[in-house]
Design a protein around this motif. Structure first.
Motif, PDB file in Angstrom:
ATOM      1  N   UNK A  84       0.868  -1.177   0.000  1.00 55.50           N
ATOM      2  CA  UNK A  84       0.000   0.000   0.000  1.00 55.50           C
ATOM      3  C   UNK A  84       0.908   1.232   0.000  1.00 55.50           C
ATOM      4  N   UNK A  85       0.574   2.279  -0.760  1.00 56.43           N
ATOM      5  CA  UNK A  85       1.455   3.454  -0.848  1.00 56.43           C
ATOM      6  C   UNK A  85       1.647   4.187   0.477  1.00 56.43           C
ATOM      7  N   UNK A  86       0.750   4.002   1.435  1.00 53.51           N
ATOM      8  CA  UNK A  86       0.868   4.706   2.706  1.00 53.51           C
ATOM      9  C   UNK A  86       1.431   3.838   3.833  1.00 53.51           C
TER      10      UNK A  86
END
Length: 91
Positions: A84-86
């Motif tokens: 996930x990018x976060x």
């Protein structure tokens, strides 16, 4: 040798060295179980930067810490599956 001296010695011994395909760039911090370094993964384009935690041998040798080490390894295995990018990636 006092704990602070051991940490300083470990920092100085690892910075600007290559360990398992990672170039250790700088010291970031420490805790009760080890030291954390900023590292660059070699031979990758684009450059990948990682935080690498190096556990103290004295921490690994204590039977009292086995449950914590098992939990840490379990969390590491779970984190390798998350993308996930976060959320920071764990390898």
């Amino acid at each position: 040798m006092a704990q602070a001296q051991l940490r300083k010695s470990a920092q100085e011994g690892l910075i600007n060295t290559t360990q398992n395909g990672y170039f250790i760039q700088s010291y970031l911090g420490s805790g009760t179980s080890g030291l954390v370094f900023k590292a660059e993964k070699l031979f990758t384009k684009p450059t990948q930067i990682f935080a690498i935690k190096v556990l103290f041998k004295s921490y690994l040798d204590l039977p009292a810490h086995q449950k914590e080490l098992d939990r840490l390894n379990s969390e590491r295995l779970q984190m390798t599956r998350i993308r996930h990018p976060n959320i920071v990636h764990c390898y």
